[in-house]
Design a protein around this motif. Structure first.
Motif, mmCIF file in Angstrom:
data_model
loop_
_atom_site.group_PDB
_atom_site.id
_atom_site.type_symbol
_atom_site.label_atom_id
_atom_site.label_comp_id
_atom_site.label_asym_id
_atom_site.label_seq_id
_atom_site.Cartn_x
_atom_site.Cartn_y
_atom_site.Cartn_z
ATOM 1 N N UNK A 206 0.644 -5.806 6.820
ATOM 2 C CA UNK A 206 0.544 -6.952 5.310
ATOM 3 C C UNK A 206 -0.477 -6.688 4.474
ATOM 4 N N UNK A 207 -1.841 -5.656 5.501
ATOM 5 C CA UNK A 207 -2.873 -5.207 4.433
ATOM 6 C C UNK A 207 -2.131 -3.937 3.744
ATOM 7 N N UNK A 208 -3.371 -3.307 4.284
ATOM 8 C CA UNK A 208 -3.565 -1.989 3.388
ATOM 9 C C UNK A 208 -4.260 -1.268 4.686
ATOM 10 N N UNK A 223 3.456 4.432 3.044
ATOM 11 C CA UNK A 223 3.870 3.470 2.562
ATOM 12 C C UNK A 223 2.934 2.078 3.305
ATOM 13 N N UNK A 224 3.088 1.191 3.515
ATOM 14 C CA UNK A 224 2.941 0.181 4.610
ATOM 15 C C UNK A 224 4.060 0.755 5.632
ATOM 16 N N UNK A 225 4.906 1.085 6.021
ATOM 17 C CA UNK A 225 5.546 0.638 7.249
ATOM 18 C C UNK A 225 5.180 2.326 8.138
ATOM 19 N N UNK A 226 5.186 1.674 9.384
ATOM 20 C CA UNK A 226 5.067 2.148 10.225
ATOM 21 C C UNK A 226 6.010 2.968 11.369
ATOM 22 N N UNK A 254 -7.781 -5.604 3.983
ATOM 23 C CA UNK A 254 -6.954 -6.589 4.390
ATOM 24 C C UNK A 254 -6.234 -5.596 5.885
ATOM 25 N N UNK A 255 -7.136 -6.212 6.729
ATOM 26 C CA UNK A 255 -6.930 -5.591 8.057
ATOM 27 C C UNK A 255 -6.398 -6.608 9.250
ATOM 28 N N UNK A 256 -5.271 -7.073 8.511
ATOM 29 C CA UNK A 256 -4.215 -8.872 8.563
ATOM 30 C C UNK A 256 -3.013 -7.427 9.528
ATOM 31 N N UNK A 257 -2.812 -8.455 11.024
ATOM 32 C CA UNK A 257 -1.937 -7.876 12.310
ATOM 33 C C UNK A 257 -0.577 -8.261 11.517
ATOM 34 N N UNK A 258 0.485 -7.363 11.524
ATOM 35 C CA UNK A 258 2.192 -7.603 11.987
ATOM 36 C C UNK A 258 2.397 -8.035 12.524
ATOM 37 N N UNK A 259 3.298 -8.738 12.206
ATOM 38 C CA UNK A 259 3.706 -10.267 12.676
ATOM 39 C C UNK A 259 5.889 -9.620 12.684
ATOM 40 N N UNK A 260 5.989 -8.672 12.859
ATOM 41 C CA UNK A 260 7.570 -8.290 12.639
ATOM 42 C C UNK A 260 7.692 -7.181 12.568
#
Length: 271
Positions: A206-208, A223-226, A254-260
């Motif tokens: 969710x962050x960069x 991108x943002x997908x791992x 942002x170092x926000x934690x992924x949730x899904x």
């Protein structure tokens, strides 16, 4: 407001955001009807009869769509017009609308011209939101003989089952964090009853964040997908067992934690 239909025509009902568009009332000269609890054709009484009210599927899981179909019959020896309608509401163990379920809109009915002794049908589709806690969808169908004003109703409830439990849980824990960098540990637990032999974990930051290095897994980022795949020595995750891998990366805003998360394209619960 009802729309007149002939024997050869049927309308489509726009059911709003939560009810799925369905075919409106239509005459059925062949007399066919869906399977389910029915009234025998020779028991047709009065001027019009509701022969059946059935659901497809007969049970529905939250997150899916169910279709209710009613079949009626002209019990007279004359062609007649009948008006029909169908209404749905979510029900649970307590009064009122169950948590997570919408109030279903009242939909317009239909009018159909039916030949002597012929059957006719009307139907509606309903989407059950995945977060809906209702135990059932209660549907009431209504029919009226327009010439005499005689009315009939029939009500039935299709059971709603909760969505199946996720076959896995994933926990993402930030180990260390400093301006511009981080490490994280990701744990995948197999909560199913069958082993996982070869795994691919997917999630979106969710962050960069950007991953520079990984261990105990091969991690790629677009991108943002791992996408993280098992190493050669840890492809097997037995029922109840877990596998752990780590990443090292950078971030700026942002170092926000992924949730899904998904494991082999199946959604996992966040742990």
């Amino acid at each position: 407001m009802r729309t007149l239909l002939t024997l050869a025509a049927a309308a489509v009902c726009a059911a709003g955001a939560l009810a799925v568009p369905a075919a409106a009332a239509q005459a059925d000269p062949a007399g066919t009807a869906p399977t389910g609890a029915t009234v025998p054709a020779d028991a047709c009484a009065g001027t019009v009869q509701i022969q059946s009210l059935t659901f497809n599927p007969p049970r529905v899981v939250a997150g899916q769509v169910v279709r209710a179909t009613a079949v009626g019959q002209n019990c007279t020896a004359q062609q007649q017009q009948v008006s029909t309608a169908i209404y749905g509401r979510f029900v649970g163990s307590t009064p009122g609308i169950p948590t997570g379920c919408p109030a279903l809109p009242s939909l317009p009915g239909w009018t159909v011209t039916v030949d002597p002794g012929a059957t006719f049908s009307w139907q509606e589709g309903y989407h059950v939101p995945s977060g809906c806690t209702a135990t059932g969808l209660q549907v009431t169908v209504w029919v009226e003989d327009d010439a005499t004003g005689g009315e009939l109703t029939q009500t039935a409830t299709v059971p709603i089952d909760p969505p199946p439990a996720a076959p896995c849980t994933v926990s993402y824990r930030t180990g260390s964090e400093w301006p511009g960098g981080f490490t994280a540990q990701i744990t995948i637990k197999n909560t199913s009853t069958v082993p996982v032999n070869g795994w691919t974990l997917g999630f979106t930051f969710p962050g960069d964040q950007h991953i520079d290095q990984s261990w105990s897994a091969t991690a790629q980022q677009s991108g943002a997908t791992v996408t993280a795949r098992n190493a050669s020595y840890n492809p097997l995750v037995a029922p109840g067992a877990s596998v752990v891998f780590g990443v090292l990366g950078t971030w700026q805003a942002s170092d926000a934690v992924p949730i899904a998360f998904t494991l082999n394209n199946v959604s996992c619960a966040a742990g």
